[in-house]
Enzyme design. Structure first.
Site, PDB file in Angstrom:
ATOM      1  N   HIS A  22      -9.308  95.479  18.820  1.00  0.00           N
ATOM      2  CA  HIS A  22      -8.495  95.622  17.604  1.00  0.00           C
ATOM      3  C   HIS A  22      -7.109  95.002  17.757  1.00  0.00           C
ATOM      4  O   HIS A  22      -6.150  95.713  18.061  1.00  0.00           O
ATOM      5  CB  HIS A  22      -8.319  97.110  17.287  1.00  0.00           C
ATOM      6  N   CYS A  77     -14.120  94.396  14.953  1.00  0.00           N
ATOM      7  CA  CYS A  77     -14.949  95.573  15.244  1.00  0.00           C
ATOM      8  C   CYS A  77     -16.090  95.694  14.223  1.00  0.00           C
ATOM      9  O   CYS A  77     -17.004  94.889  14.237  1.00  0.00           O
ATOM     10  CB  CYS A  77     -14.063  96.807  15.303  1.00  0.00           C
ATOM     11  N   GLU A 100      -5.053  94.171  15.502  1.00  0.00           N
ATOM     12  CA  GLU A 100      -4.104  94.703  14.511  1.00  0.00           C
ATOM     13  C   GLU A 100      -3.414  95.973  14.991  1.00  0.00           C
ATOM     14  O   GLU A 100      -2.425  96.399  14.419  1.00  0.00           O
ATOM     15  CB  GLU A 100      -4.828  94.934  13.173  1.00  0.00           C
TER      16      GLU A 100
END
Lengths: 79, 220
Positions: free
Chosen positions: B194, B86, B196
Site C-alpha cells: 500500500h 491490493c 498510499e
C-alpha cells in the site's frame, strides 16, 4: 432444472488451504491422508428444460464469473 | 495530474488513496462510484485496496462485474494510467488487464505489516523517481496476495522487465517474490503493498511517495 458446479484449482496450482486441511487430518491421526485439494460447490436452479442449452449457459457462467480459469477448472453436473 | 479513485462497496482504502493523491498532487481526485459507467477526464485511475463485495466468490471477482470496469478498460486501452493497489490489483487480474491471479497467502494468515521491497524496474511512469535496486519499505495488508502465474507467463514478465517490485523476504508465497507487475503497454500497475499509506512522515514513512511523484512527472 437443478445444476451443481464444482470449482477446483487446476493441477499444479498450489493449494495452501488444502495443504493445511491435510496437515490437520494427519494431526488427528488420519495417517492415510496424503495430498488434499479443496474447492467450491455452487448449486444453481434454472428455468427451462433443455439440458444442452442449460449446460452451454452454465459453461458461459463459469467462464465469465464462477471460475477464474487462470487458476481454476470446473465441472458441471445437471440433476 | 488529474486522477480518479473508484469507490467499490467495502473497498475501505479509497479514502487513503484520496488523501494521498490530494496531498501529493495538490488536487483532490474524483471519487467515482462503481455503478457509474463513465470516467471523468483523468490521467490516472486508482483502484483502491479493501475487500470489495466482501471478497465474495473470489477477491476482485464481483468488482470486475461493475459498470465502471468497461470505462476503465477503455481508459487503459487508450494508454491511460491505471494503478491497482491490493484489492485493486486483484480486480485488475480478474479483469484480464494484468496476467496471473492472487491466491490465498501460503501461510493462510492475513498479514498486516511493513515489508521491504526491491524496486526492480524504473522504466515506467510509476517508478521513474526511484533508483533501480532501491530498497523501500511499504506496508502490506492482505490475506490473498500470493501471486500466481504459469511459468511461461512468469518468464515473459521477467524478460520484458514487467516485474516492478519484489519482496526481499517473501511474506505470502508469491511466485518469484513478485509484489507488483506491469501490463505489456506499461500503463497498468498492480501491487499488493500500500504505497498510499506511506506518503506522510506522521504515518511512519514516505517510501510510497515515489510512485505518486513518478506519475506526476510522467503524466503532468
Amino acid at each position: 432444472m437443478k445444476a451443481r458446479v464444482f470449482i477446483t484449482l487446476k493441477n499444479g496450482v498450489l493449494d495452501p488451504q488444502g495443504k493445511a486441511i491435510g496437515h490437520a487430518l494427519n494431526g488427528l491421526g488420519f495417517g492415510s491422508v496424503g495430498e488434499v485439494r479443496q474447492g467450491k460447490v455452487i448449486d444453481l436452479e434454472l428455468s427451462g428444460s433443455d439440458a444442452e442449452a442449460a449446460k452451454a449457459d452454465i459453461k458461459a457462467m463459469c467462464e465469465k464469473l464462477l471460475a477464474n480459469t487462470v487458476i481454476e477448472k470446473y465441472e458441471i453436473e445437471l440433476k | 495530474m488529474k486522477s480518479a479513485v473508484i469507490v467499490f462497496p467495502a473497498a475501505n482504502c479509497d479514502r487513503d488513496a484520496q488523501t494521498a493523491l490530494t496531498q501529493m498532487t495538490g488536487k483532490a481526485p474524483h471519487m467515482v462510484w462503481h455503478q457509474d459507467s463513465e470516467l471523468p477526464d483523468v490521467d490516472l485511475v486508482v483502484l483502491p485496496g479493501g475487500f470489495s463485495y466482501g471478497d465474495y466468490l473470489r477477491c476482485g471477482a464481483m468488482a470486475n462485474q461493475s459498470n465502471i470496469m468497461g470505462a476503465i478498460k477503455t481508459h487503459a486501452d487508450k494508454g491511460g494510467a491505471v494503478l491497482g493497489i491490493c484489492n485493486g490489483f486483484q480486480v485488475l487480474t480478474e479483469a484480464g488487464l494484468l496476467p496471473g491471479a492472487l491466491m490465498r497467502n501460503a501461510g493462510l494468515k492475513f498479514l498486516c505489516k511493513p515489508v521491504a521491497l526491491t524496486v526492480e524496474e524504473t522504466q515506467s511512469s510509476f517508478t521513474r523517481k526511484y533508483d533501480k535496486g532501491q530498497e523501500i519499505h511499504i506496508p502490506i495488508a492482505h490475506g490473498e496476495g500470493n501471486y500466481y502465474a504459469d511459468e511461461n507467463t512468469l518468464d515473459r514478465l521477467e524478460g520484458e522487465g514487467r516485474v516492478v517490485f519484489r519482496y526481499r523476504d517473501n511474506p505470502n508465497g508469491s511466485a518469484r517474490d513478485i509484489a507488483g507487475i506491469l501490463n505489456e503497454k506499461r500503463n497498468v500497475l498492480g501491487l499488493m503493498p500500500h504505497p498510499e499509506r506511506v506518503v506522510d512522515d506522521a504515518l511512519g514513512g514516505i517510501d510510497g511517495r515515489g510512485i505518486f511523484q513518478s506519475l506526476i512527472e510522467a503524466l503532468s
